[in-house]
Design a protein around this motif. Structure first.
Motif, PDB file in Angstrom:
ATOM      1  N   SER A   1      -4.248  -8.436   0.239  1.00 50.43           N
ATOM      2  CA  SER A   1      -3.874  -8.481  -1.175  1.00 50.43           C
ATOM      3  C   SER A   1      -3.403  -9.884  -1.546  1.00 50.43           C
ATOM      4  CB  SER A   1      -2.757  -7.470  -1.462  1.00 50.43           C
ATOM      5  OG  SER A   1      -1.558  -7.834  -0.769  1.00 50.43           O
TER       6      SER A   1
ATOM      7  N   LYS B   1       1.237  -5.075   0.146  1.00 49.33           N
ATOM      8  CA  LYS B   1       1.020  -3.966  -0.784  1.00 49.33           C
ATOM      9  C   LYS B   1       0.861  -2.625  -0.067  1.00 49.33           C
ATOM     10  CE  LYS B   1      -0.310  -6.198  -5.021  1.00 49.33           C
ATOM     11  NZ  LYS B   1      -1.117  -6.092  -6.254  1.00 49.33           N
TER      12      LYS B   1
ATOM     13  N   ASP C   1      -0.152  -5.369   5.375  1.00 52.00           N
ATOM     14  CA  ASP C   1      -0.236  -6.148   4.147  1.00 52.00           C
ATOM     15  C   ASP C   1       0.952  -5.781   3.248  1.00 52.00           C
ATOM     16  OD1 ASP C   1      -2.318  -7.778   2.305  1.00 52.00           O
ATOM     17  OD2 ASP C   1      -1.296  -6.247   1.098  1.00 52.00           O
TER      18      ASP C   1
END
Length: 216
Positions: A18, A138, A136
């Motif tokens: 992301s 997100k 990640d």
């Protein structure tokens, strides 16, 4: 001297990003840094790359030329195929005979109980184990604002939805997911280090150095 085995998950889910760096690229940089530190300390380092099965094995050695080989192989790694982490762990455990340090670098996106059994296989063979859980940002926060299409990078299944409707239940499930590894790794004396790809490598490398000091 120590004999270390670095296991890198190269399944499709590791290709997610992301921000500017995906999970696999971050993992490769982490693995390269660990390899450098190990070989500088005259420890032998081996490399296993896997998705649904083991794709590449490089036996442990401790020379500077071996470091160049490891780095060149890591550079070539691409995210590919579905994952079967547990099967890869069992295969790797069967191929590692002398007691040493096993370093797993993965997003652990697979059957949790089976992954735990794979990690315990290394313990049964006398290895020390460190797990770097690569995530990640997100995946942790689920910070999506607008209606969005989510696509499973491995099964290719898709869903279009309003993320605000899913955020609470996602975060609850994600918390359970993380707590499973934290609780069970702690129970079996496996070092478990969750790392987000927006964090500097300092955190991961410090945890490794603490582990290395204990082994000394």
């Amino acid at each position: 001297n120590l004999k270390a085995h670095i296991l890198i998950d190269q399944s499709n889910s590791m290709g997610y990003a992301s921000n500017d760096i995906n999970k696999l690229e971050y993992s490769k940089i982490l693995a390269a840094s660990l390899s450098y530190m190990l070989i500088k300390n005259q420890d032998a380092v081996g490399l296993y790359m896997f998705d649904s099965k083991i794709k590449k094995i490089i036996s442990p050695r401790s020379t500077k030329g071996h470091l160049n080989l490891l780095l060149s192989q890591m550079e070539k790694i691409k995210a590919n195929n579905e994952t079967n982490i547990a099967q890869a762990l069992h295969e790797c455990a069967e191929k590692t005979h002398k007691k040493g340090l096993v370093i797993l670098i993965s997003d652990l996106m697979d059957d949790q109980e089976k992954i735990l059994m794979g990690l315990k296989h290394f313990l049964y063979k006398g290895h020390e184990v460190i797990v770097f859980h690569i995530l990640d940002p997100k995946e942790i926060t689920f910070d999506f604002k607008e209606r969005i299409r989510f696509r499973d990078l491995e099964s290719k299944a898709e869903i279009i939805t309003n993320p605000r409707l899913l955020k609470k239940s996602y975060q609850e499930n994600f918390k359970t997911f993380m707590e499973f590894y934290k609780r069970n790794c702690g129970k079996h004396r496996i070092d478990y280090i969750p790392i987000s790809t927006d964090q500097p490598l300092d955190t991961a490398l410090t945890e490794y150095l603490v582990k290395r000091k204990k082994l000394n």
